[in-house]
Motif scaffolding. Structure first.
Motif, PDB file in Angstrom:
ATOM      1  N   GLY A   1     -19.556  11.673  22.958  1.00 56.14           N
ATOM      2  CA  GLY A   1     -20.082  12.891  21.995  1.00 56.14           C
ATOM      3  C   GLY A   1     -21.107  13.448  22.942  1.00 56.14           C
ATOM      4  N   ALA A   2     -22.042  12.723  23.495  1.00 50.12           N
ATOM      5  CA  ALA A   2     -23.050  13.034  24.149  1.00 50.12           C
ATOM      6  C   ALA A   2     -22.959  13.804  25.414  1.00 50.12           C
ATOM      7  N   ILE A   3     -21.612  13.505  26.281  1.00 50.22           N
ATOM      8  CA  ILE A   3     -21.195  14.006  27.231  1.00 50.22           C
ATOM      9  C   ILE A   3     -20.853  15.265  26.996  1.00 50.22           C
ATOM     10  N   ILE A   4     -19.787  15.566  26.011  1.00 51.98           N
ATOM     11  CA  ILE A   4     -19.105  16.564  25.505  1.00 51.98           C
ATOM     12  C   ILE A   4     -20.246  17.806  24.999  1.00 51.98           C
ATOM     13  N   LEU A   5     -21.021  17.123  24.278  1.00 52.66           N
ATOM     14  CA  LEU A   5     -22.093  18.116  23.705  1.00 52.66           C
ATOM     15  C   LEU A   5     -22.782  18.935  24.815  1.00 52.66           C
ATOM     16  N   LEU A   6     -23.412  18.014  25.930  1.00 54.22           N
ATOM     17  CA  LEU A   6     -23.941  18.631  26.958  1.00 54.22           C
ATOM     18  C   LEU A   6     -23.187  19.488  27.869  1.00 54.22           C
ATOM     19  N   PHE A   7     -21.932  19.096  27.946  1.00 54.23           N
ATOM     20  CA  PHE A   7     -20.968  19.996  28.685  1.00 54.23           C
ATOM     21  C   PHE A   7     -20.859  21.361  28.029  1.00 54.23           C
ATOM     22  N   VAL A   8     -20.763  21.230  26.857  1.00 60.01           N
ATOM     23  CA  VAL A   8     -20.556  22.605  26.030  1.00 60.01           C
ATOM     24  C   VAL A   8     -21.940  23.422  26.126  1.00 60.01           C
ATOM     25  N   ILE A   9     -23.182  22.799  25.758  1.00 61.41           N
ATOM     26  CA  ILE A   9     -24.384  23.275  26.095  1.00 61.41           C
ATOM     27  C   ILE A   9     -24.550  24.147  27.447  1.00 61.41           C
ATOM     28  N   GLY A  10     -24.103  23.570  28.563  1.00 61.54           N
ATOM     29  CA  GLY A  10     -24.114  24.056  30.013  1.00 61.54           C
ATOM     30  C   GLY A  10     -23.455  25.527  29.951  1.00 61.54           C
ATOM     31  N   PHE A  11     -22.456  25.796  29.152  1.00 56.98           N
ATOM     32  CA  PHE A  11     -21.926  26.842  29.270  1.00 56.98           C
ATOM     33  C   PHE A  11     -22.657  28.153  28.931  1.00 56.98           C
TER      34      PHE A  11
ATOM     35  N   ILE B   1      -7.251  21.266  30.433  1.00 56.59           N
ATOM     36  CA  ILE B   1      -7.379  19.938  30.489  1.00 56.59           C
ATOM     37  C   ILE B   1      -7.807  19.354  32.120  1.00 56.59           C
ATOM     38  N   PHE B   2      -7.428  20.320  32.997  1.00 59.20           N
ATOM     39  CA  PHE B   2      -8.147  20.324  34.268  1.00 59.20           C
ATOM     40  C   PHE B   2      -9.856  20.261  34.035  1.00 59.20           C
ATOM     41  N   ALA B   3     -10.306  21.419  33.452  1.00 61.60           N
ATOM     42  CA  ALA B   3     -11.709  21.343  33.367  1.00 61.60           C
ATOM     43  C   ALA B   3     -12.338  20.318  32.543  1.00 61.60           C
ATOM     44  N   MET B   4     -11.665  19.870  31.498  1.00 63.18           N
ATOM     45  CA  MET B   4     -12.301  18.632  30.924  1.00 63.18           C
ATOM     46  C   MET B   4     -12.354  17.327  31.813  1.00 63.18           C
ATOM     47  N   MET B   5     -11.103  17.279  32.634  1.00 58.12           N
ATOM     48  CA  MET B   5     -11.208  16.197  33.478  1.00 58.12           C
ATOM     49  C   MET B   5     -12.301  16.330  34.467  1.00 58.12           C
ATOM     50  N   MET B   6     -12.529  17.495  34.989  1.00 59.07           N
ATOM     51  CA  MET B   6     -13.857  17.592  36.171  1.00 59.07           C
ATOM     52  C   MET B   6     -15.238  17.444  35.392  1.00 59.07           C
ATOM     53  N   ALA B   7     -15.276  17.660  33.770  1.00 62.60           N
ATOM     54  CA  ALA B   7     -16.673  17.407  33.287  1.00 62.60           C
ATOM     55  C   ALA B   7     -16.578  16.069  32.972  1.00 62.60           C
ATOM     56  N   PHE B   8     -15.663  15.063  32.724  1.00 58.53           N
ATOM     57  CA  PHE B   8     -15.960  13.558  32.817  1.00 58.53           C
ATOM     58  C   PHE B   8     -16.009  13.089  34.228  1.00 58.53           C
ATOM     59  N   LEU B   9     -15.514  13.683  35.190  1.00 58.99           N
ATOM     60  CA  LEU B   9     -15.696  13.289  36.610  1.00 58.99           C
ATOM     61  C   LEU B   9     -17.130  13.415  37.023  1.00 58.99           C
ATOM     62  N   TYR B  10     -17.733  14.604  36.498  1.00 59.78           N
ATOM     63  CA  TYR B  10     -18.911  14.824  37.097  1.00 59.78           C
ATOM     64  C   TYR B  10     -20.093  13.764  36.357  1.00 59.78           C
ATOM     65  N   ALA B  11     -19.687  13.915  35.114  1.00 60.81           N
ATOM     66  CA  ALA B  11     -20.444  12.447  34.246  1.00 60.81           C
ATOM     67  C   ALA B  11     -20.442  11.027  34.994  1.00 60.81           C
ATOM     68  N   MET B  12     -19.205  10.770  35.495  1.00 56.71           N
ATOM     69  CA  MET B  12     -19.063   9.672  36.124  1.00 56.71           C
ATOM     70  C   MET B  12     -19.869   9.637  37.337  1.00 56.71           C
TER      71      MET B  12
ATOM     72  N   GLN C   1      -4.929  34.051  31.312  1.00 48.86           N
ATOM     73  CA  GLN C   1      -3.522  33.482  30.743  1.00 48.86           C
ATOM     74  C   GLN C   1      -3.773  32.309  30.169  1.00 48.86           C
ATOM     75  N   SER C   2      -4.802  31.711  30.455  1.00 52.67           N
ATOM     76  CA  SER C   2      -5.168  30.185  29.908  1.00 52.67           C
ATOM     77  C   SER C   2      -6.012  30.192  28.685  1.00 52.67           C
ATOM     78  N   LYS C   3      -5.728  29.148  28.129  1.00 55.28           N
ATOM     79  CA  LYS C   3      -6.602  28.761  26.803  1.00 55.28           C
ATOM     80  C   LYS C   3      -7.994  28.689  27.307  1.00 55.28           C
ATOM     81  N   GLY C   4      -9.054  29.221  26.373  1.00 48.42           N
ATOM     82  CA  GLY C   4     -10.489  29.027  26.958  1.00 48.42           C
ATOM     83  C   GLY C   4     -10.917  27.564  26.966  1.00 48.42           C
ATOM     84  N   VAL C   5     -11.695  27.485  28.083  1.00 49.43           N
ATOM     85  CA  VAL C   5     -12.301  26.034  28.225  1.00 49.43           C
ATOM     86  C   VAL C   5     -13.421  25.911  27.150  1.00 49.43           C
ATOM     87  N   LYS C   6     -14.259  26.802  26.932  1.00 45.94           N
ATOM     88  CA  LYS C   6     -15.552  26.734  26.179  1.00 45.94           C
ATOM     89  C   LYS C   6     -14.850  26.517  24.630  1.00 45.94           C
ATOM     90  N   GLU C   7     -14.048  27.332  24.273  1.00 48.06           N
ATOM     91  CA  GLU C   7     -13.636  27.172  22.838  1.00 48.06           C
ATOM     92  C   GLU C   7     -13.045  25.992  22.775  1.00 48.06           C
TER      93      GLU C   7
END
Length: 394
Positions: free
Chosen positions: A65-75, A224-235, A262-268
């Motif tokens: 939760g903390a990781i995803i929260l700060l990922f979204v805040i970073g946008f 999916i790729f963007a979320m993968m990179m977010a967790f990779l950055y956290a690691m 044409q892709s689904k929004g990463v932020k949303e």
């Protein structure tokens, strides 16, 4: 029946039910949903009803939760918003003054040198997850004060890491100047390299992916790729000794300006994840605390330590912000915004406890101090600073 109660499905359902209860409570008391979730966690946790404990499963979900929260805040930010010299001044003084205040308070209450060093260290860190979420809730994330808080907190995290290293080495007699320099270089190097790679490498790769036939066929592929990179950055941030949430924040800043056709929004998409897991994170903070472990002497120490924790951040961060041109209200917003210690101070306390450097009484005091500072900031924001007019940002 017992196995059903321990199942992942039941625990998830229970935690989300508690999150919903937090929203209902917040609406009743006219406070942030963050406060409601923390209070509900206190109610059902070991402090009161004892219906749920801080299990490894809860801890893991809270960490996500903390990781995803700060990922979204970073946008909501760009690199220029947070990498400013004046934020470094706020971050440095926001570490030095709280450490002195925490150490002096511990000595005043007759704690030994080792305990005093760790108490001072626990007061240096800032948990921006709470403040950033409240500012996001009330639509103030793009203000100058918010940008100062985020920028200073990133620097604060690096400096707190160094302080923890120095404190551990000091009490064990194994302090090394070379080790401190190496740790600082790794932390700064990670922030710079990760930011540059994200802005000029990963972001452009995402845009190329979006233009491909694969993304046209599978619009969720890029997300999916963007979320993968977010967790990779956290690691990677964890590997160099920084908090994982700093890595996730840098990922959010790097990917925030990406343009998708044409892709689904990463932020949303990430915001939906945040709604679920950040809610569990805030509930978990209440579950983690156990007020029953307090003795009368430690209770007095806790009250004084909490006041010192807030005042030293207000002075250490608010005064330099004021000196660098912010209006009085904004300077106070920065000071109070840097006050929450949250999970960062709890981690410092846990390291001290596991190492045998502090006792259970000090551990409880630090955990509850971090919880109180976490609760106080949203209350101050909603009922003082943002209740009326908000001053113009210089």
């Amino acid at each position: 029946m017992e196995s059903a109660a321990l199942s992942i499905e039941f625990q998830m359902s229970l935690l989300l039910f508690l999150a919903l209860a937090g929203y209902l409570l917040a609406s009743r008391i006219n406070q942030s949903a963050t406060i409601g979730a923390i209070f509900v966690g206190l109610l059902v946790g070991p402090s009161m009803l004892g219906l749920i404990t801080y299990t490894e499963f809860v801890r893991s979900l809270a960490h996500l939760g903390a990781i995803i929260l700060l990922f979204v805040i970073g946008f909501e930010f760009n690199v220029r918003d947070i990498l400013k010299a004046r934020y470094a001044v706020i971050g440095i003084l926001g570490v030095v003054i709280p450490w002195i205040g925490g150490y002096a308070t511990a000595i005043l209450f007759d704690f030994d040198f080792i305990s005093a060093v760790f108490i001072g260290t626990a007061l240096t860190a800032t948990s921006i997850a709470i403040t950033a979420n409240v500012l996001k809730e009330i639509g103030m994330l793009q203000t100058g004060a918010a940008k100062a808080i985020i920028g200073a907190a990133v620097i604060d995290d690096v400096l707190s890491l160094l302080v923890l290293s120095v404190s551990t080495g000091l009490v064990s007699g194994e302090i090394s100047v070379a080790g401190i320099v190496l740790m600082f270089a790794k932390a700064v190097g990670f922030i710079v390299i990760a930011g540059v790679a994200g802005l000029f490498g990963v972001r452009r790769l995402i845009e190329r992916m979006d233009a491909s036939a694969l993304a046209r066929r599978y619009p969720e592929f890029v997300f999916i790729f963007a979320m993968m990179m977010a967790f990779l950055y956290a690691m990677l941030a964890d590997l160099v000794g920084l908090s994982g949430i700093i890595g996730a924040f840098i990922a959010g800043v790097s990917f925030g300006s990406v343009e998708l056709r044409q892709s689904k929004g990463v932020k949303e998409g990430a915001e939906y994840f945040q709604i679920i897991f950040a809610s569990i994170f805030f509930v978990s903070l209440g579950i983690l605390a156990d007020v029953k472990a307090l003795t009368p002497d430690i209770l007095i120490f806790l009250v004084v330590l909490t006041l010192v924790a807030i005042v030293t951040k207000v002075i250490g961060c608010g005064l330099p912000a004021r000196a660098m041109g912010m209006c009085r209200e904004d300077a106070l917003i920065v000071g109070f915004g840097m006050a929450p210690r949250g999970e960062v101070a709890m981690i410092v306390a846990l390291i001290g406890l596991d190492s045998g450097l502090i006792g259970q009484n000090i551990f409880v005091a630090i955990v509850l101090m971090s919880l109180l500072t976490t609760i106080i900031t949203p209350i101050v924001y909603r009922n003082w600073f943002f209740r009326g007019a908000y001053c113009a940002i210089e």
